[in-house]
Each structure stands twice: as structure tokens, then as C-alpha cells.
Motif scaffolding. Structure first.
Motif: not given
Ligand code: UDP
Length: 243
Positions: A100-113, A119-131
Motif C-alpha cells: 500500500t506504499g508504506v515504507p517498512v523495515r524489519i529488524q530482528s533480535a535473532l540474526h537472519l541476515e 536489530y540496531i537501535r540507532g538505525k531503528a531510531l533513524r528509520y522512525l525519524d524518517q517516518n
């Protein structure tokens, strides 16, 4: 223009906790396409008014199917399977939101590259800042925890102003309304009072994390159309648990 359309958000950033069951609809297990699309619509309604959204998704809908054949399994093994189930739900939700056009990122606490980023906190915060919506998958990455605890943890880490706990009921009652017709709903309640009354808001660890970090929890019915947006625009919805 309706009141709902004009409504301004009262939160800049929220952490939405969706249980696995929330994706199951009326099916016995798995992901129901119509229910998934409904969830996407509800989530979009708060993105559209500018709320930044982190999501923790559970795994009960998929793990239940596995659990039937897993009786007697080692607890930690079962828990890792449960965490993997949350990754599947996260991927389904990402797929539906992305369509539906929503930009989404998944971050996992288990490594499944190969499948999702870690999960990287700083990156997640940046994504949220970018809506961008961030879906936190694989729980906390540790057995013996729940996705409710993950929601409290990621909510605190992300600086969310509230954990929105999506359920099938429209709030917290004095007693089980299915068993006690005199039960009444709390519009709001303090952590201390909820504890004193032994009300089951979230599991003990999740509840303690929210309480310690002064992170309010709003319990609401996700299956009531518009309830999520109402909760984000200051209209009376569900029950707020607060300091
Ligand atoms: N789980 C876990 N650690 C976590 C989060 C989840 O071990 O940090 C496992 C646990 O087995 C749990 C399952 O994943 O039962 C699915 O999570 P949960 O039951 O919280 O999902 P929900 O009931 O919200 O669908």
C-alpha cells in the motif's frame, strides 16, 4: 471533514503491540489475508496523521500450530520456534504494508541476515525519524520472554510515548465481563492500582519495564474500526495505564 479526519495526533511516536492472534482473524492458526489488510488500514490511518510507528508482532498464531505437535519439547527450543514465528508474521505485515506504499523495515533480535536486518537501535531510531515503520521481529531474542516484554523494551528504547496493546477486548475491566455482568471498564488506571487489583495488563516483566520507565500502556480493541486512530488522537478509547 469529519472529526476523525481533522484530528491531530497526541503522540509523535508509538509502539504498537500486535499479537499473533491479531493476524489470525477467525481462522484456527496462520495469517488471514483479510485480517492482515484490515490491520494495514488501521496502521495507515495513524501514519497518515503523522504518527511514527514501531510495531512488535507476536507469534501465537503460527506457534500454536507447531506447539500442538511439540508437547514435551524443551522450553527454550519451543521459545526459539516462537521467536521465528514472529519473523514470519513481521514479513507478512511488511509485505502487506509495502503493497500500500508504506515504507517498512524489519529488524530482528535473532540474526537472519538473508531475510531481515538485525536489530540496531540507532538505525531503528533513524528509520522512525524518517517516518518509516519499523517492525521489531524475533521478540527480545531470548527464551523465557514474551513479545509483550519486547514491546515494553523496544518502546522504551525508541522513546515511544505509549505502548498501544492491541487486543480483542476494549479495555481493562474490574472483572472478566464475560463472567461478571457487573464488571465495569477503567478509562484509566495507575500502575500501582492495577498491581494492587492484580489486573492482567501485560505479563509481569513487561508491566514492570513500563512502570519503571514511566511508559504508559493503552489497552484497546484493534478489531474496532478506528479505535487505533482514536487512541492516537486523544479520544476516549480502551484503558490507559499510567504512573
Ligand atoms: N518468545 C520468546 N522470547 C521473546 C519473545 C517471544 O521466547 O522475547 C517466544 C515465546 O515462546 C512466545 C512466542 O515467542 O510464546 C510468541 O510470542 P508471544 O506469545 O508473546 O506472541 P503473541 O501471544 O503476542 O502472539
Amino acid at each position: 471533514m469529519s472529526d476523525q479526519k481533522k484530528a491531530k495526533p497526541i503522540y509523535k511516536r508509538v509502539l504498537l503491540k500486535l499479537s499473533g492472534e491479531a493476524l489470525m482473524g477467525h481462522d484456527q492458526f496462520g495469517i488471514n489475508r483479510d485480517t492482515l489488510n484490515y490491520m494495514v488500514g488501521e496502521i495507515k490511518s495513524i501514519l497518515d496523521i503523522g504518527v511514527q510507528v514501531g510495531i512488535v508482532v507476536g507469534g501465537g498464531n503460527i506457534f500454536r500450530g507447531v506447539a500442538l505437535g511439540a508437547n514435551g519439547m524443551d522450553r527454550a527450543t519451543g521459545d526459539y520456534m516462537g521467536m521465528l514465528a514472529t519473523v514470519m508474521n513481521a514479513m507478512a505485515l511488511q509485505d502487506a504494508l509495502t503493497k500500500t506504499g508504506v515504507p517498512v523495515r524489519i529488524q530482528s533480535a535473532l540474526h537472519l541476515e538473508q531475510v531481515v536486518q538485525p536489530y540496531i537501535r540507532g538505525k531503528a531510531l533513524r528509520y522512525l525519524d524518517q517516518n518509516r515503520v519499523v517492525i521489531f521481529a524475533a521478540g527480545t531474542g531470548n527464551p523465557f520472554f514474551t513479545t509483550d516484554t519486547t514491546a515494553a523494551l523496544r518502546g522504551a528504547e525508541m522513546g515511544a510515548e505509549v505502548v498501544l496493546k492491541a487486543t480483542k477486548v476494549d479495555g481493562i475491566y474490574t472483572a472478566d465481563p464475560m463472567k461478571d455482568p457487573t464488571a465495569t471498564k477503567f478509562a484509566d488506571i495507575t500502575f500501582d492500582e492495577a498491581m494492587k487489583r492484580d489486573l492482567k495488563v501485560m505479563d509481569g516483566t513487561a508491566f514492570a519495564l513500563c512502570r519503571t520507565n514511566d511508559l504508559p500502556i493503552r489497552v484497546f480493541n484493534i478489531f474496532k474500526p478506528g479505535a487505533l486512530k482514536r487512541a492516537c488522537t486523544g479520544l476516549e478509547e480502551g484503558t490507559l495505564v499510567h504512573s
